[in-house]
Design a protein around this motif. Structure first.
Motif, PDB file in Angstrom:
ATOM      1  N   LEU A  15       0.825  -1.209   0.000  1.00 27.45           N
ATOM      2  CA  LEU A  15       0.000   0.000   0.000  1.00 27.45           C
ATOM      3  C   LEU A  15       0.862   1.264   0.000  1.00 27.45           C
ATOM      4  O   LEU A  15       0.544   2.239  -0.677  1.00 27.45           O
ATOM      5  CB  LEU A  15      -0.943  -0.010   1.213  1.00 27.45           C
ATOM      6  CG  LEU A  15      -2.050  -1.066   1.167  1.00 27.45           C
ATOM      7  CD1 LEU A  15      -2.692  -1.219   2.543  1.00 27.45           C
ATOM      8  CD2 LEU A  15      -3.093  -0.710   0.118  1.00 27.45           C
ATOM      9  N   ARG A  16       1.956   1.227   0.749  1.00 28.42           N
ATOM     10  CA  ARG A  16       2.871   2.376   0.794  1.00 28.42           C
ATOM     11  C   ARG A  16       3.511   2.597  -0.574  1.00 28.42           C
ATOM     12  O   ARG A  16       3.527   3.714  -1.094  1.00 28.42           O
ATOM     13  CB  ARG A  16       3.948   2.145   1.855  1.00 28.42           C
ATOM     14  CG  ARG A  16       5.037   3.209   1.861  1.00 28.42           C
ATOM     15  CD  ARG A  16       6.110   2.928   2.883  1.00 28.42           C
ATOM     16  NE  ARG A  16       6.826   1.680   2.713  1.00 28.42           N
ATOM     17  CZ  ARG A  16       7.799   1.475   1.818  1.00 28.42           C
ATOM     18  NH1 ARG A  16       8.141   2.423   0.962  1.00 28.42           N
ATOM     19  NH2 ARG A  16       8.421   0.297   1.762  1.00 28.42           N
ATOM     20  N   LYS A  17       4.005   1.527  -1.167  1.00 31.37           N
ATOM     21  CA  LYS A  17       4.671   1.638  -2.472  1.00 31.37           C
ATOM     22  C   LYS A  17       3.692   2.049  -3.563  1.00 31.37           C
ATOM     23  O   LYS A  17       4.056   2.761  -4.492  1.00 31.37           O
ATOM     24  CB  LYS A  17       5.362   0.328  -2.830  1.00 31.37           C
ATOM     25  CG  LYS A  17       6.607   0.094  -2.013  1.00 31.37           C
ATOM     26  CD  LYS A  17       7.368  -1.099  -2.519  1.00 31.37           C
ATOM     27  CE  LYS A  17       8.710  -1.174  -1.820  1.00 31.37           C
ATOM     28  NZ  LYS A  17       9.573  -2.196  -2.431  1.00 31.37           N
ATOM     29  N   GLU A  18       2.459   1.607  -3.434  1.00 33.40           N
ATOM     30  CA  GLU A  18       1.401   1.991  -4.381  1.00 33.40           C
ATOM     31  C   GLU A  18       1.256   3.511  -4.422  1.00 33.40           C
ATOM     32  O   GLU A  18       0.962   4.080  -5.464  1.00 33.40           O
ATOM     33  CB  GLU A  18       0.097   1.340  -3.932  1.00 33.40           C
ATOM     34  CG  GLU A  18      -1.079   1.506  -4.846  1.00 33.40           C
ATOM     35  CD  GLU A  18      -2.276   0.763  -4.292  1.00 33.40           C
ATOM     36  OE1 GLU A  18      -3.238   1.436  -3.866  1.00 33.40           O
ATOM     37  OE2 GLU A  18      -2.250  -0.478  -4.259  1.00 33.40           O
ATOM     38  N   ARG A  19       1.513   4.147  -3.290  1.00 32.99           N
ATOM     39  CA  ARG A  19       1.412   5.604  -3.196  1.00 32.99           C
ATOM     40  C   ARG A  19       2.730   6.302  -3.548  1.00 32.99           C
ATOM     41  O   ARG A  19       2.805   7.519  -3.574  1.00 32.99           O
ATOM     42  CB  ARG A  19       0.968   5.985  -1.783  1.00 32.99           C
ATOM     43  CG  ARG A  19      -0.492   5.657  -1.534  1.00 32.99           C
ATOM     44  CD  ARG A  19      -0.803   5.499  -0.062  1.00 32.99           C
ATOM     45  NE  ARG A  19      -2.209   5.250   0.168  1.00 32.99           N
ATOM     46  CZ  ARG A  19      -2.833   4.088  -0.053  1.00 32.99           C
ATOM     47  NH1 ARG A  19      -2.165   3.066  -0.516  1.00 32.99           N
ATOM     48  NH2 ARG A  19      -4.127   3.960   0.187  1.00 32.99           N
ATOM     49  N   TRP A  21       5.449   6.236  -1.696  1.00 32.15           N
ATOM     50  CA  TRP A  21       6.011   6.804  -0.470  1.00 32.15           C
ATOM     51  C   TRP A  21       7.204   5.991   0.012  1.00 32.15           C
ATOM     52  O   TRP A  21       7.256   4.775  -0.146  1.00 32.15           O
ATOM     53  CB  TRP A  21       4.987   6.793   0.656  1.00 32.15           C
ATOM     54  CG  TRP A  21       3.791   7.670   0.456  1.00 32.15           C
ATOM     55  CD1 TRP A  21       3.591   8.598  -0.529  1.00 32.15           C
ATOM     56  CD2 TRP A  21       2.610   7.692   1.270  1.00 32.15           C
ATOM     57  NE1 TRP A  21       2.354   9.182  -0.375  1.00 32.15           N
ATOM     58  CE2 TRP A  21       1.745   8.659   0.717  1.00 32.15           C
ATOM     59  CE3 TRP A  21       2.228   6.992   2.394  1.00 32.15           C
ATOM     60  CZ2 TRP A  21       0.501   8.941   1.270  1.00 32.15           C
ATOM     61  CZ3 TRP A  21       0.988   7.266   2.944  1.00 32.15           C
ATOM     62  CH2 TRP A  21       0.143   8.244   2.394  1.00 32.15           C
ATOM     63  N   LEU A  59      -2.440   6.061   5.550  1.00 33.34           N
ATOM     64  CA  LEU A  59      -2.684   5.564   4.197  1.00 33.34           C
ATOM     65  C   LEU A  59      -4.063   5.968   3.682  1.00 33.34           C
ATOM     66  O   LEU A  59      -4.414   5.705   2.533  1.00 33.34           O
ATOM     67  CB  LEU A  59      -2.545   4.034   4.174  1.00 33.34           C
ATOM     68  CG  LEU A  59      -1.146   3.485   4.409  1.00 33.34           C
ATOM     69  CD1 LEU A  59      -1.196   1.977   4.662  1.00 33.34           C
ATOM     70  CD2 LEU A  59      -0.240   3.801   3.227  1.00 33.34           C
ATOM     71  N   ASP A  60      -4.858   6.589   4.549  1.00 34.06           N
ATOM     72  CA  ASP A  60      -6.213   7.045   4.235  1.00 34.06           C
ATOM     73  C   ASP A  60      -7.117   5.882   3.816  1.00 34.06           C
ATOM     74  O   ASP A  60      -7.841   5.955   2.834  1.00 34.06           O
ATOM     75  CB  ASP A  60      -6.189   8.130   3.153  1.00 34.06           C
ATOM     76  CG  ASP A  60      -7.502   8.901   3.091  1.00 34.06           C
ATOM     77  OD1 ASP A  60      -8.187   9.005   4.120  1.00 34.06           O
ATOM     78  OD2 ASP A  60      -7.854   9.383   1.986  1.00 34.06           O
ATOM     79  N   SER A  91      -1.709  -4.468  -6.020  1.00 38.65           N
ATOM     80  CA  SER A  91      -1.405  -3.091  -6.390  1.00 38.65           C
ATOM     81  C   SER A  91      -1.195  -2.928  -7.892  1.00 38.65           C
ATOM     82  O   SER A  91      -0.779  -1.883  -8.345  1.00 38.65           O
ATOM     83  CB  SER A  91      -0.178  -2.596  -5.617  1.00 38.65           C
ATOM     84  OG  SER A  91       0.946  -3.378  -5.934  1.00 38.65           O
TER      85      SER A  91
END
Length: 112
Positions: A15-19, A21, A59-60, A91
């Motif tokens: 999820l972090r990498k998807e953004r 970040w 991550l909202d 992702s």
């Protein structure tokens, strides 16, 4: 327990990498230490529910979304690798997933 920690960590990493970040950016937004976030992602830290709330908030996403697709996988010898594959696919776009499926079908049928 270690398998579950690895699965949760892999999900957070995806999820972090998807953004796009870094761990530092996620840590800053979640008000956590960057090294702590790294340990969570690697499944090295038995994190608290409160820290997971902070991560999901940063991550909202809801906690439900954070734990989506987190069911234990049975009859898989390398659950960590399997969890990483699932998180990578989550992702990806539908088109990318279709290409991966075609590639896997080619590979698994190679020696038949």
């Amino acid at each position: 327990m270690a398998d579950l920690l690895s699965i949760i960590g892999a999900r957070i990493r995806a999820l972090r990498k998807e953004r796009g970040w870094s761990q530092e950016k996620l840590a800053e937004l979640a008000d956590l230490n960057a090294s702590y976030v790294g340990k969570i992602e690697r499944g090295e830290k038995n994190t608290t529910f409160r820290s997971l709330e902070k991560v999901s908030g940063a991550l909202d996403i809801s906690m439900l979304e954070l734990f989506r697709y987190m069911e234990p996988v049975e009859n898989v010898s390398d659950k960590d690798t399997f969890a990483k594959i699932i998180n990578m696919l989550q992702s990806s776009s539908d088109e990318e997933r279709k290409k991966v499926l075609q590639l896997l079908q080619l590979i698994t049928n190679w020696n038949k």
